[in-house]
Design an enzyme around this catalytic site. Structure first.
Site, short mmCIF file in Angstrom:
data_model
loop_
_atom_site.label_atom_id
_atom_site.label_comp_id
_atom_site.label_asym_id
_atom_site.label_seq_id
_atom_site.Cartn_x
_atom_site.Cartn_y
_atom_site.Cartn_z
N GLY A 162 -0.09 -1.27 -13.66
CA GLY A 162 -1.27 -0.45 -13.47
C GLY A 162 -0.93 1.03 -13.43
O GLY A 162 -1.68 1.88 -13.93
N THR A 163 0.20 1.36 -12.83
CA THR A 163 0.63 2.76 -12.79
C THR A 163 0.88 3.30 -14.18
O THR A 163 0.48 4.42 -14.52
CB THR A 163 1.91 2.89 -11.94
OG1 THR A 163 1.60 2.56 -10.58
CG2 THR A 163 2.47 4.30 -11.99
N HIS A 185 -1.78 -7.62 -10.55
CA HIS A 185 -1.34 -8.18 -9.26
C HIS A 185 -2.32 -7.87 -8.14
O HIS A 185 -2.21 -8.43 -7.05
CB HIS A 185 0.07 -7.69 -8.91
CG HIS A 185 0.15 -6.27 -8.47
ND1 HIS A 185 0.30 -5.91 -7.15
CD2 HIS A 185 0.11 -5.11 -9.16
CE1 HIS A 185 0.37 -4.59 -7.05
NE2 HIS A 185 0.24 -4.09 -8.26
N GLN A 228 -8.69 -1.78 -7.60
CA GLN A 228 -9.11 -2.51 -6.40
C GLN A 228 -10.41 -3.29 -6.61
O GLN A 228 -10.68 -4.24 -5.88
CB GLN A 228 -9.29 -1.55 -5.22
CG GLN A 228 -8.00 -1.01 -4.66
CD GLN A 228 -7.12 -2.09 -4.04
OE1 GLN A 228 -7.60 -3.13 -3.60
NE2 GLN A 228 -5.82 -1.85 -4.03
N SER A 232 -4.80 -3.26 -12.61
CA SER A 232 -3.48 -3.85 -12.41
C SER A 232 -3.64 -5.30 -12.00
O SER A 232 -4.35 -5.62 -11.04
CB SER A 232 -2.73 -3.07 -11.32
OG SER A 232 -1.41 -3.53 -11.18
N CYS A 270 3.56 7.47 10.88
CA CYS A 270 4.72 6.89 11.56
C CYS A 270 5.17 5.58 10.92
O CYS A 270 6.07 4.92 11.42
CB CYS A 270 4.43 6.69 13.05
SG CYS A 270 2.71 6.61 13.49
#
Length: 475
Positions: A69-70, A199, A180, A197, A323
């Site tokens: 997808g990228t 996956h 998405q 994408s 974090c």
């Protein structure tokens, strides 16, 4: 162990597994060859393209398969920018796009182009007319605009159809990242390019889709070959492509019923988490959102510790907290929304999630959050209320603006906010607490804490080291 992170990658769909195994036996040959095995492979590739194009809503000859997808995003943006170079070198994106889009935008800027980032509201959604305004105010000719169909971190669905009309009125193509949402339904509107994408919907990793509608000026910038219309060179991973197309068709056939069921489970999480856990902000649009995804942030919690504890409780979730990141900066999505980033949890439910697993998650979460807060020395809710109880006495203080300075330099989220919460009751109403911090997350989390706790955030100023954040006590 319940897996609640399909927004990152979905488990392989049973149909994908069946199609993959079958294609490994039948689709191993070169589909560009004319002998029997090659013709058989070509038939499989053509059938996969037709199936995927039908779901996407484009012609088969408008769709190519890419290695990810990228790669689809990068090829799509680069090709559209190159094809429309005479129209201009300006690119418009939303501030909450996937990092693949923002990385492509950064590369465009480094190459001399210009970029506008369209802001979003606290739900992560662009305002009506935002793309029309960005098109009008662009410093030069606009080559391309990009807008995701739904956000990958908070689930907010964007007004793609409206943005597409605004772009079409300006004769500017719109690229939609549908990674998405494509498994849940079609992308509405007059979009020009679309990427996705496999996956993300339960297909195998390593397959992306790039659709470029006829009439869109497009020029491939990388060395091309005869495969995939020259837009994605290299030998096709035919078994994975066949599995991706088969699973896309399967999940779309199941989407309506499963979306209704998962939406109910997500509503339960959205309602119960703030009731079960004090000091929680549920983020994202409460209505216009993906059916399976919910994100919330917990005050006074280290996101990495929270994810580790949930993993020990046998729940796999994700986070946009700084974090949990090697860069120690909050998610660009949460930052653009201006919401709390510390203790961030993204729950994205796979198809078939059992109600019992969601109930078990809701039972485990309060204890996990309380345990992490206790280890970090966070103030308990009762202590926070006691701090506000001194209001009457504090209001009589003759000092017009007492100030307390908290040195949190060198301390990472959520410690600066915890230290702020512990001392806010030590200044009278109207007094100021200044927090010194060199943690990038403080720029987002201190204002978010003020909004959640009813205090007034008065901004920041440079300090000798780090940044000084001013908070005025109001309650």
């Amino acid at each position: 162990m319940p897996y609640f992170d399909v927004a990152s990658s979905a488990p392989l769909h049973p149909v994908a597994r069946q199609a993959l195994l079958a294609a490994l036996d039948e689709g191993w040959a070169d589909p560009s060859r004319l002998y029997r095995e090659g013709r058989r492979a070509r038939l499989l590739l053509d059938a996969a393209r037709e199936a995927a194009a039908e779901v996407v809503g484009c012609r088969p000859d408008e769709l190519v398969f890419t290695p990810s997808g990228t790669r689809a995003v990068h090829n799509g943006i680069a090709g559209a920018l190159a094809g429309r170079r005479r129209a201009g070198r300006h690119l418009i994106v939303s501030a909450v796009e996937h990092s693949s889009v923002l990385h492509a935008a950064a590369a465009h800027e480094a190459d001399g182009g210009t970029v506008t980032e369209v802001p979003v509201d606290r739900t992560g959604r662009i305002a009506p007319g935002a793309y029309a305004a960005a098109l009008r105010e662009a410093p030069g000719g606009v080559a391309l605009a990009c807008l995701q169909s739904a956000n990958h971190e908070v689930g907010t669905v964007q007004p793609v159809a409206e943005a597409a009309e605004e772009c079409a009125a300006a004769d500017v193509p719109l690229l939609v990242d549908a990674a998405q949402s494509l498994g849940w339904g079609p992308v509405e509107g007059n979009w020009s390019l679309l990427t996705a994408s496999a996956h993300k919907w339960g297909g195998p990793a390593g397959v992306g889709l790039l659709a470029v509608r006829k009439g869109v000026r497009f020029r491939t910038v990388q060395p091309a070959d005869e495969r995939e219309s020259g837009r994605s060179p290299g030998f096709e991973n035919l078994p994975a492509i066949v599995a991706a197309a088969a699973s896309l068709r399967a999940v779309r056939a199941e989407a309506a019923a499963e979306a209704e069921r998962l939406r109910g489970l997500v509503e339960r999480i959205r309602a119960r988490v703030p009731a079960l856990v004090p000091d929680v902000e549920v983020v994202g649009d409460p209505e216009r959102r993906l059916p399976h995804l919910v994100t919330f942030s917990c005050l006074y919690v280290d996101g990495e510790a929270l994810l580790h504890e949930l993993d020990r409780a046998e729940f796999s979730v994700s986070s946009g907290s700084s974090c949990t990141s090697s860069t120690l900066t909050p998610s660009h999505v949460l930052r653009a929304m201006g919401v709390l980033s510390e203790g961030n949890v993204r729950v994205s439910l796979p198809r078939g999630t059992a109600e019992a697993d969601v109930d078990r998650f809701l039972e485990a979460l309060p204890g996990v959050v309380a345990g992490v807060r206790e280890r970090l020395g966070a103030p308990k809710p009762a202590e926070a209320e006691a701090g506000a109880g001194a209001e009457a006495e504090a209001a009589a203080d003759p000092d017009p603006e007492p100030e307390l300075v908290v040195d949190s330099l060198g301390k990472r989220c959520p410690i600066p906010v915890i230290e702020l919460a512990k001392v806010i009751g030590e200044v009278p109403v109207g007094g100021v607490v200044t927090v010194l911090s060199d943690d990038e997350a403080a720029r987002l989390d201190i204002p978010a804490w003020c909004e959640m706790r009813g205090q007034t955030y008065e901004g920041e100023r440079p300090a000798e080291r780090g940044v000084a954040y001013r908070v005025r006590r109001r309650v």
